[in-house]
Design an enzyme around this catalytic site. Sequence first.
Site, mmCIF file in Angstrom:
data_model
loop_
_atom_site.group_PDB
_atom_site.id
_atom_site.type_symbol
_atom_site.label_atom_id
_atom_site.label_comp_id
_atom_site.label_asym_id
_atom_site.label_seq_id
_atom_site.Cartn_x
_atom_site.Cartn_y
_atom_site.Cartn_z
ATOM 1 N NE ARG A 71 35.253 30.518 -44.041
ATOM 2 C CZ ARG A 71 35.762 29.293 -44.266
ATOM 3 N NH1 ARG A 71 36.784 28.853 -43.595
ATOM 4 N NH2 ARG A 71 35.206 28.525 -45.189
ATOM 5 C CE1 TYR A 124 36.493 43.890 -21.699
ATOM 6 C CE2 TYR A 124 36.784 41.907 -23.024
ATOM 7 C CZ TYR A 124 36.116 43.087 -22.763
ATOM 8 O OH TYR A 124 35.079 43.461 -23.567
ATOM 9 C CG ASP A 196 43.901 42.474 -23.928
ATOM 10 O OD1 ASP A 196 44.171 43.527 -24.535
ATOM 11 O OD2 ASP A 196 42.736 42.093 -23.706
ATOM 12 C CE LYS A 221 37.181 48.253 -25.936
ATOM 13 N NZ LYS A 221 37.728 47.175 -25.164
HETATM 14 C C1 LIG Z 1 37.288 45.844 -25.068
HETATM 15 C C2 LIG Z 1 38.375 44.942 -24.688
HETATM 16 C C3 LIG Z 1 38.503 43.692 -25.305
HETATM 17 C C4 LIG Z 1 37.481 43.148 -26.271
HETATM 18 O O1 LIG Z 1 37.417 43.840 -27.470
HETATM 19 P P1 LIG Z 1 36.098 43.730 -28.389
HETATM 20 O O2 LIG Z 1 36.575 44.236 -29.700
HETATM 21 O O3 LIG Z 1 35.062 44.584 -27.741
HETATM 22 O O4 LIG Z 1 35.700 42.298 -28.433
HETATM 23 C C5 LIG Z 1 39.566 42.902 -24.931
HETATM 24 N N1 LIG Z 1 40.461 43.307 -24.032
HETATM 25 C C6 LIG Z 1 40.373 44.505 -23.424
HETATM 26 C C7 LIG Z 1 41.398 44.890 -22.431
HETATM 27 C C8 LIG Z 1 39.321 45.360 -23.727
HETATM 28 O O5 LIG Z 1 39.216 46.516 -23.094
#
Ligand SMILES: *Cc1c(COP(=O)(O)O)cnc(C)c1O
Length: 401
Positions: A71, A124, A196, A221
Site C-alpha cells: 500500500r 471541476y 489543480d 489526462k
Molecule cells: C478529470 C479531472 C480530475 C479528476 O481526475 P480523475 O483521474 O478522473 O479522478 C480532476 N481535475 C480536473 C481538472 C479534471 O479534468
Amino acid sequence: MVPGLNGEQLRIVLVKKIKKDTQLTRAGRKPFDNFGIVNPPIYRTSTVLFKNIKELSKAITNRFNQTYYGRYGTPTTFALEEGIKEIENGYRTIATSSGMSSISVSLLSCLSKDDRCLISDCTYYPTKKFATKILSKFGVETSFYDPSNLDTLKKKITKKTKVIFMESPASLTFEIEDMSEIIKIAKKKKIITIVDNSWATPFYFSPINIGIDISILAATKYISGHADTMLGLITVKNEKLFLKIKDTAVSLGDCPGPQECYLSLHGLRTLSTRLEHHRSSALKIARLLENNDKVFKVLHPALPKNDNYELWNKYFTGSTGLFSFILKEKSKNKVYKMIDKLKLFKLGFSWGGYESLILPVFPKKERKIAKWNEKGVLLRIHVGLEDIDDLIEDLFTAFKL
Ligand SMILES: *Cc1c(COP(=O)(O)O)cnc(C)c1O
C-alpha cells in the site's frame, strides 16, 4: 566536477540546466539499477520481506522511503513519484489512485473540524461536491470565490480559513486565476494553497516555482495520455506537507496499481511531443472558430482576444488541447443534432488522450458566486492527435460553419 559541490548539489545544478524536453526523458529513471533496462519493471506486491528484526525495525521508521508494504508503493510507484517530483521541482510527489483521490486526500490532510476551505467557484464540479458533501460531514465549511474577482476571495477569508483551492484554467469555462496574488494573500494568513494543474501539466506551468504549496495532476489526462489509466499525483513543497498527505493516503487505503504507475511513466516520456501537437491543433481550430460568423464565443485562454489572455501569458508557457466554444445557434436540439453528425470528435468526458472529444456542458447549475449567464450551448472540445485537416473538416461540416 564543479568545485565545492557535493553529489546532490551537482545533480540539482545539472537538472536545472537541462531543458524540460530532456528532463521528461530522464526524470525518475535508474536503468543501471536494473540490468541496464530502459524502463522500470512493473513490480507487483503486497508483502515485502525483511531479512531480520533489525531490518524490520529500520523499515518501520523509514517506511516512506523504502519498500515496506504494498500500500505504501513499489519501486514502480517510486520511479513515477521521483520523476514527477523532478519535473514539478517539488519536495516529493505522492501517487494516488485517481485525480479525484489526489484532490480528496490533499483536502482531508489539510483540514480539520471547524476549519474553512475556500474553493474557486469555477473548479471541476466533483471537487466542489467533495467539499460540500463530504468535508461538511467532518465539520469543515466550504465557501466559493469568483476566480475573476479576488475581492470575493478576500471578503471570505476568516481566521478559520486553512486552504485555498484553485484550478487554473477553470474547468469548462477556462478562467485564469492570478495565482501569485492569491499566494500573497494566503501567505499572510498562513493558508495552504492548492492548485489543480491538470490542464497545463508541469510542462507548461510549474506551480511550486511560484510558491504554491500543493500541485495536483489528474495523470488520468495528459500524463498517461492514452485514455487507459486512472491515476493522480500530488506534489508538495515541503516535508511537513509530504508526511501529512502520505499518511492520509495510506490510512485511506489509497494506492495506485503498479500497472497504472507504469503507464503514467510511459506517457510522461512523450508528453512534450503530444502536448505540442494538442497545442498547435487546438489553437488552429480555436482561431478558425473565433473568425467564423456562426460562432458566438471561443473560450480559449491563449487567444489574444480572450479576457484571460494576459493572465494566461503571465503564468503559462503553452496551452493544451482542451477549450470551449458557443455557437450562435441557441436551440439545444439543433446543436445536439449537429453533434451527432460528428465522425471524429467523440462524445466523452475524460480528455487528455489521443482522440478528439466533444461534450455539451452546463456551468450554470454548478455556480454559486461566478454566475454563468450565456444563453447558447457551451461545447467543450478536446483536440486530439488526428490530422488537423480531417478534424477541421469534421467539425466545420457537422456544425455547418
Ligand atoms: C478529470 C479531472 C480530475 C479528476 O481526475 P480523475 O483521474 O478522473 O479522478 C480532476 N481535475 C480536473 C481538472 C479534471 O479534468
